[in-house]
Design an enzyme around this catalytic site. Structure first.
Site, mmCIF file in Angstrom:
data_model
loop_
_atom_site.group_PDB
_atom_site.id
_atom_site.type_symbol
_atom_site.label_atom_id
_atom_site.label_comp_id
_atom_site.label_asym_id
_atom_site.label_seq_id
_atom_site.Cartn_x
_atom_site.Cartn_y
_atom_site.Cartn_z
ATOM 1 N N MET A 126 -53.614 -63.770 49.996
ATOM 2 C CA MET A 126 -53.952 -62.614 50.878
ATOM 3 C C MET A 126 -52.840 -62.279 51.739
ATOM 4 O O MET A 126 -52.544 -61.888 52.534
ATOM 5 C CB MET A 126 -55.008 -63.258 52.040
ATOM 6 C CG MET A 126 -56.445 -63.556 51.290
ATOM 7 S SD MET A 126 -56.943 -62.573 50.392
ATOM 8 C CE MET A 126 -57.552 -61.201 51.890
ATOM 9 N N ARG A 127 -51.448 -62.510 50.835
ATOM 10 C CA ARG A 127 -50.235 -61.737 51.522
ATOM 11 C C ARG A 127 -49.726 -60.767 50.651
ATOM 12 O O ARG A 127 -49.874 -60.706 49.318
ATOM 13 C CB ARG A 127 -49.154 -62.855 51.406
ATOM 14 C CG ARG A 127 -49.619 -64.366 51.997
ATOM 15 C CD ARG A 127 -49.924 -64.329 53.321
ATOM 16 N NE ARG A 127 -48.928 -63.871 54.156
ATOM 17 C CZ ARG A 127 -48.972 -63.721 55.314
ATOM 18 N NH1 ARG A 127 -50.071 -63.498 56.029
ATOM 19 N NH2 ARG A 127 -48.104 -62.856 56.291
ATOM 20 N N HIS A 145 -58.992 -58.075 42.050
ATOM 21 C CA HIS A 145 -59.369 -57.120 43.282
ATOM 22 C C HIS A 145 -60.996 -57.225 42.898
ATOM 23 O O HIS A 145 -61.356 -56.579 41.907
ATOM 24 C CB HIS A 145 -58.541 -56.182 43.318
ATOM 25 C CG HIS A 145 -59.022 -55.279 44.498
ATOM 26 N ND1 HIS A 145 -58.644 -55.587 45.792
ATOM 27 C CD2 HIS A 145 -59.845 -54.276 44.772
ATOM 28 C CE1 HIS A 145 -59.150 -54.879 46.561
ATOM 29 N NE2 HIS A 145 -59.910 -54.034 46.146
#
Ligand code: GRF
Length: 229
Positions: A126-127, A145
């Site tokens: 999540m970066r 995704h």
């Protein structure tokens, strides 16, 4: 017809209502297994179910790869427990302890290079990544995704699909480029959106497909030329 009457409009009695899940051909698998094993580095922030699906496929001899290191950025990520269960080396690189995205990515690159890792597999990372990571592994940073890209980019893809009232959504594995949720697509699976879906039920249905396509997309990536920009 009484529009208030609730009838079941979709057939849920069949195993896979409306799914489209791509499957690599036997020839593709043969070619994949004829090559040296891929060395993978995983990046995970949360549950790590995709990480585990990949580990499982490798253990079953159905993906010619080894996971050399799993890096996670949240101390309480469940992915860390999964790494222990699979006896896969793990390392916490807490983004809060780095002064910039670039500094975090540099630490990731060093950790992966120390293990001779060739492929970076983002599994719920999540970066936002920087050029430092992308350039160190050109064309070899992969991401999954939970939408059929290019629809519904960003952190709320599932909520966006429900709000848009699409009939079909899904998941995408793609090579990572600097622009978030862009980059050449490797594999997609379609998943129906059912009328009573919540973000949770839809996400679970999508994840079932993610666990199918991510190992296959990794194998596929081993067969394709690295795109030049
Ligand atoms: C997946 O749904 C993926 O599409 C998104 O983050 C989720 C990670 O799930 N990028 P998990 O940590 O692999 O269970």
């Amino acid at each position: 017809m009484d529009s208030g009457a609730m009838i079941e409009v979709f057939d849920r009695t069949i195993d896979n209502p409306g799914f489209i899940t791509p499957v690599l051909s036997p020839q593709a698998w043969q070619q994949h297994f004829a090559q040296p094993a891929m060395s993978l580095g995983i990046l995970a922030s949360g549950s790590g179910s995709n990480f585990e699906a990949i580990a499982q496929r490798i253990a079953e001899g159905r993906l010619n790869a080894s996971i050399r290191l799993m890096i996670y950025n949240n101390p309480d990520a469940k992915a860390a427990e999964r790494a222990d269960r699979w006896q896969i080396p793990k390392r916490l690189l807490n983004h809060r302890e780095f002064e910039s995205r670039e500094a975090l990515d540099q630490a990731i690159v060093s950790a992966f290079q120390e293990q001779n890792i060739e492929w970076v597999v983002m599994a719920g990372w999540m970066r936002i990544v920087t050029n430092g990571l992308i350039d160190a592994f050109p064309g070899r940073v992969l991401n999954i995704h939970p939408s059929l890209l290019p629809s519904f980019k960003g952190a709320h893809a599932i909520e966006q699909a429900i709000a848009a009232q699409v009939r079909v959504t899904g998941c995408t594995v793609h090579r990572v480029s600097l622009e978030v949720d862009s980059g050449p697509i490797l594999l997609q699976a379609a998943v129906p959106l059912l009328p009573d879906d919540t973000p949770d039920t839809l996400h679970r249905r999508i994840q079932t497909q993610e666990h199918q396509i991510y190992p296959q997309a990794i194998a596929l990536a081993s067969l394709l030329p690295i795109p030049t920009e």
